[in-house]
Structures are given as C-alpha cells and as structure tokens.
Motif scaffolding. Structure first.
Motif, PDB file in Angstrom:
ATOM      1  N   VAL A 145     -41.784   5.211 -19.550  1.00 55.93           N
ATOM      2  CA  VAL A 145     -40.847   6.207 -20.058  1.00 55.93           C
ATOM      3  C   VAL A 145     -39.973   5.599 -21.152  1.00 55.93           C
ATOM      4  CG1 VAL A 145     -38.863   7.628 -19.429  1.00 55.93           C
ATOM      5  CG2 VAL A 145     -40.826   7.470 -17.900  1.00 55.93           C
ATOM      6  N   ALA A 146     -39.881   6.298 -22.272  1.00 60.62           N
ATOM      7  CA  ALA A 146     -39.036   5.899 -23.398  1.00 60.62           C
ATOM      8  C   ALA A 146     -39.390   4.509 -23.938  1.00 60.62           C
ATOM      9  CB  ALA A 146     -37.552   5.961 -23.007  1.00 60.62           C
ATOM     10  N   GLU A 147     -40.662   4.122 -23.823  1.00 62.36           N
ATOM     11  CA  GLU A 147     -41.080   2.800 -24.300  1.00 62.36           C
ATOM     12  C   GLU A 147     -41.570   2.851 -25.749  1.00 62.36           C
ATOM     13  OE1 GLU A 147     -40.946  -0.210 -23.506  1.00 62.36           O
ATOM     14  OE2 GLU A 147     -40.217  -0.124 -21.443  1.00 62.36           O
ATOM     15  N   GLU A 148     -41.677   1.645 -26.326  1.00 61.87           N
ATOM     16  CA  GLU A 148     -42.202   1.530 -27.679  1.00 61.87           C
ATOM     17  C   GLU A 148     -43.605   0.952 -27.633  1.00 61.87           C
ATOM     18  OE1 GLU A 148     -39.396  -0.410 -30.161  1.00 61.87           O
ATOM     19  OE2 GLU A 148     -37.815   0.068 -28.756  1.00 61.87           O
ATOM     20  N   ASN A 149     -44.125   0.634 -28.805  1.00 58.60           N
ATOM     21  CA  ASN A 149     -45.407  -0.076 -28.900  1.00 58.60           C
ATOM     22  C   ASN A 149     -46.586   0.743 -28.408  1.00 58.60           C
ATOM     23  OD1 ASN A 149     -44.176  -2.581 -29.774  1.00 58.60           O
ATOM     24  ND2 ASN A 149     -43.343  -2.648 -27.710  1.00 58.60           N
ATOM     25  N   SER A 150     -46.528   2.070 -28.592  1.00 59.30           N
ATOM     26  CA  SER A 150     -47.670   2.874 -28.184  1.00 59.30           C
ATOM     27  C   SER A 150     -48.915   2.475 -28.974  1.00 59.30           C
ATOM     28  CB  SER A 150     -47.369   4.358 -28.346  1.00 59.30           C
ATOM     29  OG  SER A 150     -46.930   4.638 -29.643  1.00 59.30           O
ATOM     30  N   GLY A 151     -48.731   2.029 -30.222  1.00 61.88           N
ATOM     31  CA  GLY A 151     -49.877   1.599 -31.025  1.00 61.88           C
ATOM     32  C   GLY A 151     -50.589   0.404 -30.405  1.00 61.88           C
TER      33      GLY A 151
ATOM     34  N   SER B 161     -18.869  19.032 -39.592  1.00 58.06           N
ATOM     35  CA  SER B 161     -17.887  19.694 -38.725  1.00 58.06           C
ATOM     36  C   SER B 161     -18.405  19.871 -37.301  1.00 58.06           C
ATOM     37  CB  SER B 161     -17.561  21.065 -39.327  1.00 58.06           C
ATOM     38  OG  SER B 161     -17.057  21.907 -38.331  1.00 58.06           O
ATOM     39  N   PRO B 162     -17.553  19.629 -36.315  1.00 57.48           N
ATOM     40  CA  PRO B 162     -17.995  19.811 -34.922  1.00 57.48           C
ATOM     41  C   PRO B 162     -18.301  21.274 -34.585  1.00 57.48           C
ATOM     42  CG  PRO B 162     -15.649  19.266 -35.032  1.00 57.48           C
ATOM     43  CD  PRO B 162     -16.188  19.129 -36.411  1.00 57.48           C
ATOM     44  N   ASN B 163     -17.891  22.188 -35.465  1.00 62.56           N
ATOM     45  CA  ASN B 163     -18.186  23.605 -35.210  1.00 62.56           C
ATOM     46  C   ASN B 163     -19.624  23.966 -35.540  1.00 62.56           C
ATOM     47  OD1 ASN B 163     -15.537  24.043 -34.437  1.00 62.56           O
ATOM     48  ND2 ASN B 163     -14.901  24.423 -36.560  1.00 62.56           N
ATOM     49  N   VAL B 164     -20.298  23.079 -36.277  1.00 61.14           N
ATOM     50  CA  VAL B 164     -21.684  23.364 -36.643  1.00 61.14           C
ATOM     51  C   VAL B 164     -22.570  23.162 -35.413  1.00 61.14           C
ATOM     52  CG1 VAL B 164     -23.641  22.642 -38.080  1.00 61.14           C
ATOM     53  CG2 VAL B 164     -21.326  22.637 -39.023  1.00 61.14           C
ATOM     54  N   ILE B 165     -23.472  24.120 -35.197  1.00 59.97           N
ATOM     55  CA  ILE B 165     -24.466  23.945 -34.138  1.00 59.97           C
ATOM     56  C   ILE B 165     -25.704  23.332 -34.784  1.00 59.97           C
ATOM     57  CG2 ILE B 165     -25.926  25.093 -32.449  1.00 59.97           C
ATOM     58  CD1 ILE B 165     -23.745  27.325 -32.392  1.00 59.97           C
ATOM     59  N   SER B 166     -26.034  22.101 -34.360  1.00 58.30           N
ATOM     60  CA  SER B 166     -27.208  21.429 -34.920  1.00 58.30           C
ATOM     61  C   SER B 166     -28.362  21.544 -33.940  1.00 58.30           C
ATOM     62  CB  SER B 166     -26.915  19.958 -35.186  1.00 58.30           C
ATOM     63  OG  SER B 166     -25.946  19.853 -36.197  1.00 58.30           O
ATOM     64  N   ILE B 167     -29.515  21.901 -34.465  1.00 58.71           N
ATOM     65  CA  ILE B 167     -30.713  22.031 -33.636  1.00 58.71           C
ATOM     66  C   ILE B 167     -31.738  21.029 -34.144  1.00 58.71           C
ATOM     67  CG2 ILE B 167     -32.592  23.576 -32.951  1.00 58.71           C
ATOM     68  CD1 ILE B 167     -30.580  25.909 -33.339  1.00 58.71           C
ATOM     69  N   ILE B 168     -32.165  20.127 -33.271  1.00 60.84           N
ATOM     70  CA  ILE B 168     -33.122  19.092 -33.659  1.00 60.84           C
ATOM     71  C   ILE B 168     -34.502  19.446 -33.123  1.00 60.84           C
ATOM     72  CG2 ILE B 168     -33.818  16.690 -33.237  1.00 60.84           C
ATOM     73  CD1 ILE B 168     -30.925  15.892 -33.390  1.00 60.84           C
ATOM     74  N   ASP B 169     -35.473  19.555 -34.027  1.00 61.21           N
ATOM     75  CA  ASP B 169     -36.869  19.751 -33.630  1.00 61.21           C
ATOM     76  C   ASP B 169     -37.485  18.355 -33.495  1.00 61.21           C
ATOM     77  OD1 ASP B 169     -39.276  20.931 -33.059  1.00 61.21           O
ATOM     78  OD2 ASP B 169     -39.705  21.581 -35.106  1.00 61.21           O
ATOM     79  N   ALA B 170     -37.816  17.966 -32.258  1.00 60.05           N
ATOM     80  CA  ALA B 170     -38.319  16.607 -31.992  1.00 60.05           C
ATOM     81  C   ALA B 170     -39.841  16.581 -32.084  1.00 60.05           C
ATOM     82  CB  ALA B 170     -37.867  16.156 -30.601  1.00 60.05           C
ATOM     83  N   PRO B 171     -40.419  15.388 -32.247  1.00 58.33           N
ATOM     84  CA  PRO B 171     -41.886  15.285 -32.218  1.00 58.33           C
ATOM     85  C   PRO B 171     -42.397  15.394 -30.778  1.00 58.33           C
ATOM     86  CG  PRO B 171     -40.903  13.127 -32.639  1.00 58.33           C
ATOM     87  CD  PRO B 171     -39.767  14.096 -32.506  1.00 58.33           C
ATOM     88  N   PRO B 172     -43.715  15.607 -30.606  1.00 59.47           N
ATOM     89  CA  PRO B 172     -44.269  15.617 -29.248  1.00 59.47           C
ATOM     90  C   PRO B 172     -44.317  14.202 -28.672  1.00 59.47           C
ATOM     91  CG  PRO B 172     -46.037  15.849 -30.858  1.00 59.47           C
ATOM     92  CD  PRO B 172     -44.749  15.879 -31.619  1.00 59.47           C
ATOM     93  N   GLY B 173     -44.538  14.106 -27.367  1.00 58.47           N
ATOM     94  CA  GLY B 173     -44.652  12.797 -26.726  1.00 58.47           C
ATOM     95  C   GLY B 173     -43.373  12.406 -26.014  1.00 58.47           C
ATOM     96  N   THR B 174     -43.301  11.135 -25.641  1.00 60.14           N
ATOM     97  CA  THR B 174     -42.106  10.637 -24.937  1.00 60.14           C
ATOM     98  C   THR B 174     -41.729   9.235 -25.406  1.00 60.14           C
ATOM     99  OG1 THR B 174     -43.484   9.689 -23.180  1.00 60.14           O
ATOM    100  CG2 THR B 174     -42.649  11.909 -22.806  1.00 60.14           C
TER     101      THR B 174
END
Lengths: 301, 284
Positions: A145-151, B161-174
């Motif tokens: 979990v949350a690790e690096e070096n997937s390559g 500004s802290p009033n801005v709502i920021s939405i982050i689209d992340a990549p897939p995976g973990t």
C-alpha cells in the motif's frame, strides 16, 4: 519465445478481460504447450480474480532501502532536512522524523548526517507470486500500500515469467499491462514483441491511445489496436480507425458492447467459458474476441 | 477545501465525477479542477478550457566536468537509482531517465566536478472554463517519473483562497503518483463499479487512504451492472456510499463524445448536488 503485451493507456477499457479470454483461447490453439501468463499491473492486479490461481511460491519484493533515524544518536541538527528534496524529513515534537511514504530512498541524508544517526533499511515493498492456473503458470504481484518502485516490481514479474517460459520451452508469454504511460508502463513495454492496445470509442480513449502509441513507437514496439465496446459510439470508433489508418496501425478487432461480458465476470469467470462448443451461445463479444485472438497471433507468430 | 477523486481501478469514472461535480458547484462557488492524472490527463477534454499559461516541469540532473573528476567513484556509490556510473579515471556516464533529481552526487562529489542542469520531464498548463479554473499536468512521453509533475500541479495552486473548492482528479492505482495526488487533501472520493474488479481494487484504494489518514467515501458508478458484492463490502466495512450513478447507454454515449452529464440529464444533476452534500457532512 514471444512476449505479447495487452495495454491501454486509459484504464478500464477491458485489458484484463481480454487477457483472460486469450489465456483460454491459447489453451485451445496450443493444447500440447505451456503458455505463460504475467500480470504486470502490480498496482491493482486483477487477472488472478478470473484465473483462480493456486499460489505455488510467494516471494518478497524489496524496493529501495528507506532511511530510518536512530533517535538516540540524532541531535536534531537539521542537516538532513536541508538536503532532502522529497520533503520526507520533518520535525515533530522537537524530534526529527522521516516519513516512510515520502522517502524515495535516495540515501543523501544517510551520507550527510554528521552523527551517523541515519541508516538505510530494507523494506518489503510488495510480494510476487508464481501460481498454477487451468491455462498455464501465472506470475503476478501485489505492491504494498502506497509503495513506490512499481516499475522494478514489473521488471521482476517479467523476468520470472521469461525464466519459466524458457524452462518450459514455451512459445508465448501473455502480459496484462498497467494503465498510463509512466514508470510501470515503460517497464512493461520495453522489449515486448507485440503490444495490443485495447481502446474504447470515447474521446478519452482516443486521447490516451495516441499518447501510448507514441510511447510504444519510441520503444520501437510493434503495435496493433482493438476497439472494445466499439458500438457505444460509432462516430468515435470511426475516428479511432481513422487515426490507425493514418499511422499504419492494424485494427485487429472490434468488440461489441455485450452485457454477457459483465455477467460472466460477476460469476467469477472468463468471458469465454471453458469447454463451450456452441459459439453462438457465447454472445457477440466472445465471438469478436475469438477473431481478435486469431488476428493477434498472426501478427505475433 | 480540497477534494480528491481516486479509484484503484482505472476507467471507473473519476474524470466524470470530477468534471460534473465541478460544474454543479460552479453555479454558486469558486471551483478549481486539478488534473493530476499526468500520464493520461482527460479533464480538459470535457471542460474544454482556454489555457492561459504553461510552465515546464524539470528535475535537476547531474552534469560532470570530467576535467575536475579525480575518478574516486563516490557519485556511483551514492546514487541509489543507478543513474550515474563512474568508469575509472575521469570518465563518468549519466542516465538522466533513471535520475530522481535527489542531488546526492552533486552534493557529495569531493572535487566539485558535478553541477546540475534541469531536465524537462513534463509541463503544467492552466486556464479557465467559464468560471472554473483548471490546471493540469502532462508527463512527457517516455519519461517515467510522474510524481514531480503531480506536485507541480498541486504547488501551482498553493496559497489560493481557502474559499475555493479544489477538486483533484487522481490517476488510477494506489502507488506513488496516486499518493502524491491524494495526500494532503481534506476528503477523498473513491469511485468504483459493482464488479469483482471494481470491488477488489476499491479495497486496495481503501487501504491506501487509510494509510494516509484521509476521510473518504465511495461513489458507485454504473450501478445496476454487476452484482451486490460491492454493497456488502461497504456495509461490512462501514464505508459510506455517497452516491450511485445508474448504468445507462445514453450516459455512456454522452461521455464518449465529451458531453457533460449534468447539462444533458437533469436527473444526474440532483445526484451530484446530493453527492456534494454527502461530502460536506463528512469532510474534516
């Protein structure tokens, strides 16, 4: 021995489902031979969910060593904080601490510490497995979990798959690739004999396919394309075919949207069930994948 | 407030959720969408922003002055990434594609023979789509190192500004690019689908946000396809389901052409309004 990679750029286009079907069809095409399977998506590996593997060996994967502070030796001089470019070292309650998630293992703090209070320690960053399936040996992995070096882990999986294939005199390795174009994809694509890009008729599908194709070209890897769920939007499908034609890429398959694919997946199985002789009962997507397999093999062997 | 949208499995609908949530909120709030899927950024295909500026993302890589090099080999000994290889006296090879830009070789070279120069690995671009501000990162094709580009996207909006709502689209995976995208956000929406793949990868993503200590909830996309395993899991683990978006071919077709759900389907807009409410109740 040839290595086939199924890849997509965009996630969720159907890579793993197709690899599962290919594993089954390869067994039909080469009944007396062993085909090796490898899941190179070490970050969110799914192939094992449909191949029902029996794990034979479990192996530890060590990524890069990570820095650890001996708080008894540390006098909180702050030199390590100054040199760390990954913001991994901070002071908490007057003690210098290293965040293992942010540490990239570069060793600079270890070398710079005037008190020799930092050591570099092995971390198990994941595991890789060799398993038996009904369709051949499967090499797969699970990054921590949350690790690096997937390559690096992908490289390990491919190395093991190649070794098994050589030992068993196998003619083919089928690799399930990760999404994206970054580090694990580069480790997956370098040196394969053919990359089958699975795309979908959406603007994101095309956009991501184009970037992936450019990557494959940069690595001098032969590429063919398959359009999954092509009938969800015919116009966008035509655009994909246009791009492929302009770049001399063979479109080796067009798979229709077919709810049966999800139904078979939910039952925990392959989209082409084993032993099914009645091709019509399999549904239109399965039939298209049979043709896709034949055409892909023609490019490969 | 910063909300991240992540998933584990790819193709579950992160970008759809990010874009349509932003469009829903933009009617009354200041909204910024950050596309941190720098390997395959897609938000701009749907928001169709006008880009107003860009900057390169670089990492510092070593340049060796071989006249000053005494062949001691320290640089090769220090480098954890095998990106620098001393070959005996006065000759040093570097491999920029392996370099992480840690600066170790430069710092520890006893003769000061190593300097750094920037290597471009990607870019960020920013602009507006109506009232929504948008920024995205693009990793150069062939460059392996996504996290510095993700961080460049996030740093660009620091101090807004802290009033801005920021939405982050992340990549897939973990793994690392996802961790870089999600860490430091106030709430994480995990988007999944009710299939065995969706469930399995959701459980990995749940472990990841747990490790990072971030509050989270789940959006189930393509509800109606697949089976009930996902719902059972969420119930057993006490994970809140923030919204469900039904599967319908007309939605798939709208997405295919880069359409905006909430503008074409009024029933969807209500789902996004309720989603926002569900996030606000739970976000720190």
């Amino acid at each position: 021995m040839k290595e086939l990679l199924i890849i997509s750029g965009k996630g969720g286009t159907g890579k793993t489902t197709i690899v599962g079907a290919f594993a089954r069809l390869a067994k039909d095409s080469f009944p007396d031979e062993v085909i090796v399977l490898a899941d190179c998506d070490v970050d969110a590996a799914d192939l094992h969910l449909i191949l029902n593997p029996k794990i034979k060996t479990t192996n530890e994967f060590f990524g890069l060593k990570k820095a650890v502070i001996d708080e008894n030796k540390c006098d909180n001089c702050g030199e390590c904080i100054k040199v760390c470019r990954f913001n991994a070292i901070n002071v908490h309650e007057e003690q210098t601490k290293i965040d293992p998630i942010s540490c990239e293992g570069c060793t600079v703090c270890f070398h710079i510490c005037p008190k020799q209070a930092i050591s570099m320690e092995d971390v198990i960053a994941g595991h890789w497995f060799v398993s038996d399936t009904a369709y051949g040996p499967l090499v797969h992995a699970r990054l921590g979990v949350a690790e690096e070096n997937s390559g690096l882990l992908v490289t390990e999986v491919r190395r093991e798959a190649r070794q098994i294939a050589e030992t068993l005199d196998s003619r083919l390795i089928i690799n399930d690739g990760p999404p994206g174009i970054g580090c694990p994809v580069i480790s997956s694509i370098s040196g394969v004999d053919l990359a089958l890009i699975v795309t979908e008729p959406t603007i994101a599908g095309i956009h991501d396919m184009e970037r992936l194709y450019a990557l494959a070209k940069g690595f001098d890897v032969k590429t063919v394309v398959c359009i999954n769920k092509y009938d969800l939007d015919d116009k966008t499908s035509d655009n994909i075919e246009g791009f492929c034609k302009a770049n001399n890429i063979d479109v080796v398959g067009k798979i229709p949207f077919d709810k049966k694919v999800v139904e078979s997946l939910v039952k925990g199985g392959l989209m082409i069930p084993p032993g099914c002789a009645d091709h019509d009962a399999e549904g239109p997507a399965a039939n298209a994948v049979r043709q896709l397999w034949t055409k892909t093999l023609n490019h490969l062997l | 407030m910063i909300i991240s949208i992540a998933s584990g499995k790819g193709g579950t609908g992160k970008t759809t959720i990010a874009v349509n949530l932003a469009l829903t909120l933009a009617e009354t709030e200041s909204v910024c969408v950050m596309d941190c899927d720098v390997e395959e950024p897609n938000v701009h295909l749907f928001l169709k922003p006008r880009f107003e500026g860009s900057s390169k993302v670089t990492i510092p890589i070593p340049i060796v002055d071989e006249e000053k090099c005494n062949g001691c080999g320290k640089c090769g000994e220090v480098c954890a990434f095998n990106a620098i290889l001393p070959l005996g006296s006065h000759h040093v090879l570097t491999f920029p594609e392996l370099c992480h830009g840690c600066g170790g070789c430069t710092l520890l070279c006893p003769t000061g023979a190593i300097q750094e120069e920037p290597l471009e690995i990607g870019m960020i671009e920013w602009g507006h789509a109506g009232s929504i501000s948008h920024i995205h990162g693009k990793l150069n094709i062939g460059s392996p190192l996504a996290p510095p580009v993700v961080n460049a996207v996030k740093n660009h909006t620091k101090g807004s500004s802290p009033n801005v709502i920021s939405i982050i689209d992340a990549p897939p995976g973990t793994s690392c690019p996802v961790v870089a995208s999600v860490s430091g956000t106030d709430f994480c929406v995990l988007v999944t689908e009710p299939t065995p793949f969706g469930l399995h990868d959701l459980s990995l993503a749940v472990d990841m946000v747990g490790e990072l200590g971030i509050e989270f909830g789940v959006v189930i996309n393509r509800a109606g396809l697949g089976n009930g395993g996902l719902f059972d899991y969420c119930k057993a683990e006490n994970i809140p389901i923030l919204a469900e978006i039904p599967f319908d071919r007309k939605y798939a077709k709208c997405y295919a052409r880069g359409g905006r759900f909430i503008e074409e389907f009024p029933e969807i807009k209500k789902i996004f309004q309720d989603l926002w409410h569900a996030i606000c109740v739970r976000a720190k």
